[in-house]
Write an enzyme that holds these catalytic residues in place. Structure first.
Site: not given
Length: 579
Positions: A70-72
């Site tokens: 998922g998210s950085c």
């Protein structure tokens, strides 16, 4: 877990991504975890309601997961956890992991705080399940009491040596501002971790680290700005955590809104453009096919690599601004042609009569099937998805997968044929059927026909065409007064729809626009405190929304969302094409 008589205590050789020695209770899951939207930075609790560890606390544990996904922004969350004293004592992965590791690197460089991170072979990782206590250190991961001397033959192969140019060494010297040399140390450490042989120039950067995750994210940016940090190439900024110009009239928390605005200002002080969008591919100056760039924000990375054909790694928060300050990036990951090839094939049996909700559902499913490798999708030749379809697919895919890109044969630029996407390699294949998509639809919609108090659109940020489609759908219709309709949107797109008269039409219907922020950061009262159920057309927000908002979130097509704004009800059944 107790050992059977004569059974040797668990011990496995390890590669330490971050050095250190620690022992603690094991918290194990064979499912990757996004720290952003998945872990509360103030509590250390797993808030991702779909994760097997939901409700468990990471503090003081040895967390063993395959890796991040998922998210950085996971790097920023982990750094905040470290500074809050809520982080794991150590972490064990079954694959090299950049996003979470970078968060620890920055905590070391900026604050002198750290925790060890080890990588062990997948077969050894699987044997961790059921253990109670684990120790990291001395080139191994083991149970306490194991007399383990790492077997050199079993140790991971040595990585290539990073060769620095004269320019690189200059950027590490006292001849440059403190911000530049600090940033360059972080770039070099990550390049060495990745096994890069050299650094490369990139054409542009998209910074995701401007999202406020706590005081540490603000302190980091302000330190760099105060230390003379200035970007050396075109740099855009991701969505932030408040509508910078309108948060007062929107009534959002002034403490958090002011901190989010100050964080944005720190990046602008360093020369970044105040674009504040999670969809930088909608901006003028989007990169060309084959161009090396350094983008963060998971959906943006996937879109850049897959749809535009540009070349970027999935850069963690903080590494993005470090590259912008130095102009240098690791020659690794998707910058290299050989690392852009598919490693799993996914055959899709596309149902007849699909609406646009097909794309986020499919992306979400394929991400789960390819959690760490690039997939190539067949069966969609000739479907001609539009750019919003591919945006929705990519965002859903990036929610469940850590892979930086996908290929769709006959659709995406590097997959004119199956062989082109794979490099001629034979691949294992899996199939996605209508039944799989029905299962995902019901995962997002455990109940149907619910009363809706909020329609949440724009995750990723809404496009001009999506706004235009809504204006057409609602022509001559009246919004249910008990339903709030809020669209998050980038500044550039908002200016375009104002000029076209679309914004006025939507506002007359009852739409509220929130610029700069996105649904992963939107606060109350934009999310009405009394609201119980939210409807979205975003697979990404359908996944993260329950944990982030504390509300029930339901999923539907854009048409479903438009209709719910009038009727006040979520869809009463799956769409006909899933029946």
């Amino acid at each position: 877990m107790s050992l059977e008589s004569g059974e040797a205590p668990f011990a496995a050789p390890a590669r330490l991504l971050i050095d250190g020695a620690v022992e603690g209770p094991l918290l194990f899951s064979d499912t990757a975890l996004s720290f952003w939207g998945g872990v509360g930075p103030e509590t250390g609790l797993v808030i991702d309601q779909a994760h097997p560890l939901h409700g468990r606390c990471l503090e003081g544990t040895i967390l063993a997961i395959p890796g991040g996904r998922g998210s950085c922004t996971g790097s920023a969350v982990l750094m905040q956890l470290i500074l809050n004293g809520k982080a794991p004592a150590g972490m064990v992965f079954s694959q090299a992991e950049e996003i979470l590791t970078l968060g620890v690197m920055v905590a070391e460089e900026m604050y002198g705080r750290s925790l060890p991170i080890a990588v062990i072979a997948p077969e050894a990782f699987a044997r961790l399940e059921g253990l109670d206590v684990l120790r990291i250190g001395a080139g191994s991961v083991s149970m306490p009491g194991a007399d383990h001397r790492p077997d050199n033959a079993a140790m991971p192969a040595a990585l290539p040596k990073l060769v620095l140019s004269d320019k690189d060494r200059h950027l590490l010297s006292d001849a440059v501002p403190q911000a530049t040399r600090t940033a360059m140390r972080i770039v070099v450490r990550m390049a060495e971790l990745l096994g890069a042989k050299s650094l490369i120039d990139v054409a542009q950067v998209h910074v995701d680290g401007c999202i406020y995750t706590g005081p540490a994210s603000l302190d980091f940016a302000e330190k760099l700005a105060d230390w003379g940090g200035r970007v050396v190439l075109p740099t855009s900024l991701n969505a932030i955590s408040a509508d910078q110009a309108r948060w007062r009239e929107q009534g959002t928390d002034p403490v958090l809104s002011m901190a989010a605005s100050a964080l944005a200002d720190a990046y602008v002080r360093m020369g970044a453009r105040p674009t504040f969008t999670c969809a930088p591919y909608q901006l003028d100056g989007a990169p060309d096919e084959g161009e090396n760039i350094a983008w963060a924000e998971s959906n943006a990375v996937v879109y850049a690599n897959s749809v535009l054909g540009a070349r970027t790694m999935k850069y963690p928060d903080f590494l993005d601004i470090c590259i912008a300050l130095t102009g240098r990036a690791p020659q690794a990951g998707c910058h290299l042609t050989e690392n852009r090839k598919a490693r799993i094939a996914v055959e899709v049996k596309k149902p007849e009569g699909c609406d646009e909700s097909f794309w986020p559902l499919l992306g979400y499913r394929i991400g789960a099937l390819a959690p760490a490798v690039i997939p190539v999708v067949t069966g969609l030749e000739g479907t001609r998805p539009n750019l919003d379809d591919l945006k929705a697919f990519g965002a859903g895919f990036a929610t469940t997968s850590a892979a930086p890109m996908f290929h769709i044969v006959g659709v995406t630029p590097e997959a004119p044929t199956f062989a082109a996407a794979t490099g001629g390699t034979e691949l294992d294949a899996v199939t996605v059927t209508r039944c799989d998509l029905v299962e995902d639809w019901h995962h997002f919609n455990p109940t149907t026909g619910d009363r809706i108090e909020l329609v949440a659109l724009g995750n990723p940020h809404f496009s001009f065409d999506e706004c235009k489609a809504l204006a057409k759908h609602w022509a001559g219709r009246i919004k249910d007064p008990a339903v709030a309709v809020t669209i998050t949107i980038g500044r550039a797109t908002h200016s375009r729809i104002i000029a076209a008269g679309i914004a006025a039409t939507l506002e007359a219907f009852g739409v509220t626009f929130v610029r700069d922020a996105c649904w992963c950061t939107v606060m109350t009262p934009i999310v009405p405190p009394a609201a119980r159920t939210i409807l979205t057309n975003s697979g990404k927000y359908a996944h993260y929304g329950p944990g982030l908002s504390g509300k029930a979130v339901r999923f539907g097509s854009l048409s479903d969302c438009a209709e719910a704004a009038v009727t006040g009800r979520a869809p009463s059944a799956p769409p006909a094409w899933l029946a």
